[in-house]
Design a protein around this motif. Structure first.
Motif, PDB file in Angstrom:
ATOM      1  N   LEU A  30      31.416 -56.582  -4.231  1.00  0.00           N
ATOM      2  CA  LEU A  30      30.327 -57.293  -3.559  1.00  0.00           C
ATOM      3  C   LEU A  30      29.789 -56.387  -2.463  1.00  0.00           C
ATOM      4  O   LEU A  30      30.572 -55.771  -1.735  1.00  0.00           O
ATOM      5  CB  LEU A  30      30.848 -58.599  -2.956  1.00  0.00           C
ATOM      6  N   ALA A  31      28.475 -56.287  -2.365  1.00  0.00           N
ATOM      7  CA  ALA A  31      27.888 -55.415  -1.336  1.00  0.00           C
ATOM      8  C   ALA A  31      26.576 -55.992  -0.856  1.00  0.00           C
ATOM      9  O   ALA A  31      25.893 -56.728  -1.575  1.00  0.00           O
ATOM     10  CB  ALA A  31      27.670 -54.006  -1.893  1.00  0.00           C
ATOM     11  N   GLY A  77      25.120 -66.425  -2.194  1.00  0.00           N
ATOM     12  CA  GLY A  77      23.978 -66.884  -2.962  1.00  0.00           C
ATOM     13  C   GLY A  77      23.530 -68.290  -2.629  1.00  0.00           C
ATOM     14  O   GLY A  77      22.716 -68.866  -3.352  1.00  0.00           O
ATOM     15  N   ILE A  78      24.050 -68.855  -1.542  1.00  0.00           N
ATOM     16  CA  ILE A  78      23.597 -70.179  -1.100  1.00  0.00           C
ATOM     17  C   ILE A  78      22.227 -70.057  -0.434  1.00  0.00           C
ATOM     18  O   ILE A  78      21.352 -70.906  -0.622  1.00  0.00           O
ATOM     19  CB  ILE A  78      24.623 -70.802  -0.144  1.00  0.00           C
ATOM     20  N   VAL A  85      19.345 -56.505   0.210  1.00  0.00           N
ATOM     21  CA  VAL A  85      19.862 -56.566  -1.158  1.00  0.00           C
ATOM     22  C   VAL A  85      21.325 -56.980  -1.154  1.00  0.00           C
ATOM     23  O   VAL A  85      22.128 -56.460  -0.377  1.00  0.00           O
ATOM     24  CB  VAL A  85      19.733 -55.183  -1.848  1.00  0.00           C
ATOM     25  N   VAL A  86      21.678 -57.932  -2.022  1.00  0.00           N
ATOM     26  CA  VAL A  86      23.064 -58.320  -2.276  1.00  0.00           C
ATOM     27  C   VAL A  86      23.375 -58.005  -3.736  1.00  0.00           C
ATOM     28  O   VAL A  86      22.579 -58.343  -4.624  1.00  0.00           O
ATOM     29  CB  VAL A  86      23.296 -59.823  -2.015  1.00  0.00           C
ATOM     30  N   THR A  87      24.502 -57.337  -3.982  1.00  0.00           N
ATOM     31  CA  THR A  87      24.888 -57.022  -5.354  1.00  0.00           C
ATOM     32  C   THR A  87      26.305 -57.517  -5.635  1.00  0.00           C
ATOM     33  O   THR A  87      27.176 -57.459  -4.764  1.00  0.00           O
ATOM     34  CB  THR A  87      24.833 -55.504  -5.641  1.00  0.00           C
ATOM     35  N   VAL A  93      21.664 -59.886  -6.946  1.00  0.00           N
ATOM     36  CA  VAL A  93      21.735 -61.324  -7.162  1.00  0.00           C
ATOM     37  C   VAL A  93      20.715 -62.113  -6.349  1.00  0.00           C
ATOM     38  O   VAL A  93      20.443 -63.267  -6.660  1.00  0.00           O
ATOM     39  CB  VAL A  93      23.156 -61.866  -6.859  1.00  0.00           C
ATOM     40  N   GLN A  94      20.139 -61.497  -5.311  1.00  0.00           N
ATOM     41  CA  GLN A  94      19.243 -62.278  -4.461  1.00  0.00           C
ATOM     42  C   GLN A  94      17.946 -62.640  -5.186  1.00  0.00           C
ATOM     43  O   GLN A  94      17.264 -63.588  -4.799  1.00  0.00           O
ATOM     44  CB  GLN A  94      18.936 -61.560  -3.139  1.00  0.00           C
ATOM     45  N   GLY A  95      17.606 -61.922  -6.262  1.00  0.00           N
ATOM     46  CA  GLY A  95      16.397 -62.220  -6.996  1.00  0.00           C
ATOM     47  C   GLY A  95      16.581 -63.232  -8.116  1.00  0.00           C
ATOM     48  O   GLY A  95      15.614 -63.592  -8.802  1.00  0.00           O
ATOM     49  N   LEU A  96      17.800 -63.700  -8.323  1.00  0.00           N
ATOM     50  CA  LEU A  96      18.056 -64.688  -9.362  1.00  0.00           C
ATOM     51  C   LEU A  96      17.413 -66.020  -9.008  1.00  0.00           C
ATOM     52  O   LEU A  96      17.276 -66.367  -7.839  1.00  0.00           O
ATOM     53  CB  LEU A  96      19.560 -64.893  -9.549  1.00  0.00           C
TER      54      LEU A  96
END
Length: 276
Positions: A30-31, A77-78, A85-87, A93-96
């Motif tokens: 996680l980053a 992701g809440i 950017v979160v990966t 994942v932030q663009g999901l």
């Protein structure tokens, strides 16, 4: 609860989704890079970078209003960050969409909150089984897995009790079992001992750290207490939405007792036949 290592149960066929394949070498599990999050004109995160390795436990410390809980919510992701950017395993994942992020939280993340947030109308067994059922596991398999987790965490005999019939420490261990029933990749714990006395908090942190390590999950613990942070492999301090130089971390109170090492794996965490 005994100081003996937690004998985490093995996964029954079909009882929970398997974890995703390991990332490429050098890719953190996680980053986050350059996280900024604003609530109106208030900046909660002002440019935060953080990484979490496979099986690593990270304490995020800071006073109330520092941005530490916002950081947890963005990493999980809440919340979608204002920028940055979160990966997870190298995938952004932030663009999901909300549906995809909801599935991510159900199947690959686990959560433990300060007050447990158990459903009061459900039994301990049903609370633990619910995340597995939401990912498609049959009720019978999910409840069998729940019973194994409750027994592993010292709660055999409480399966049919509702949260109001449990002590604070028991309720938090139910919450830990619920977080782990799907064998998540990352567990997020927000002030998991905040409503407990020191002795009970010690037991809950030991269960949380030992059991997440046993299933190979990484762990993020948000706390204002250095004694709780002492359980984790690593610590960062957040103030005014920024990561700052950490202060000293003590090992008293809720932290590891003499003879225990924070974050150290136990000798029999998986129990007989418990290999993943």
């Amino acid at each position: 609860m005994s100081e003996r290592s937690v004998p985490v149960p093995s996964r029954a066929p079909g009882s929970a989704p398997a974890a995703a394949a390991a990332p490429a070498p050098g890719v953190p599990r996680l980053a986050a890079r350059g996280l900024v999050h604003r609530f109106g004109v208030t900046t909660a995160l002002a440019g935060v970078d953080v990484e979490l390795g496979d099986g690593e436990s990270l304490a995020v410390m800071g006073p109330s209003g520092s941005g530490k809980s916002t950081l947890l919510h963005v990493l999980a992701g809440i919340l979608v960050p204002t920028s940055g950017v979160v990966t997870l395993r190298g995938r952004e994942v932030q663009g999901l969409g909300e549906k995809e992020r909801s599935l991510l939280r159900r199947s690959r993340y686990g959560f433990v909150f300060q007050l447990g947030q158990l459903l009061s109308e459900l039994s301990a067994r049903e609370n633990v089984a619910l995340p597995a059922m939401l990912t498609g596991t049959s009720r019978a398999e999910a409840e069998a897995a729940a019973d194994r987790w409750l027994a592993a965490l010292g709660l055999a005999g409480t399966e049919g009790r509702r949260p109001g019939e449990l002590s604070g420490g028991q309720a938090q261990r139910v919450a830990v079992a619920r977080a782990l029933v799907n064998r998540p990749e990352v567990v997020f714990a927000d002030e998991p001992t905040g409503s407990l006395d020191q002795a009970t908090g010690h037991d809950v942190m030991k269960v949380l750290v030992d059991s997440t390590r046993a299933v190979g999950a990484s762990l993020v613990v948000v706390t204002h207490d250095a004694d709780v942070a002492a359980w984790c492999d690593r610590r960062i301090d957040v103030r005014d939405g920024l990561v700052v130089a950490p202060g000293s971390t003590t090992r008293a109170g809720v932290g590891p007792r003499p003879g225990e090492r924070a974050g150290a794996p136990g000798g029999d965490l998986l129990g007989p036949g418990g290999a993943r």
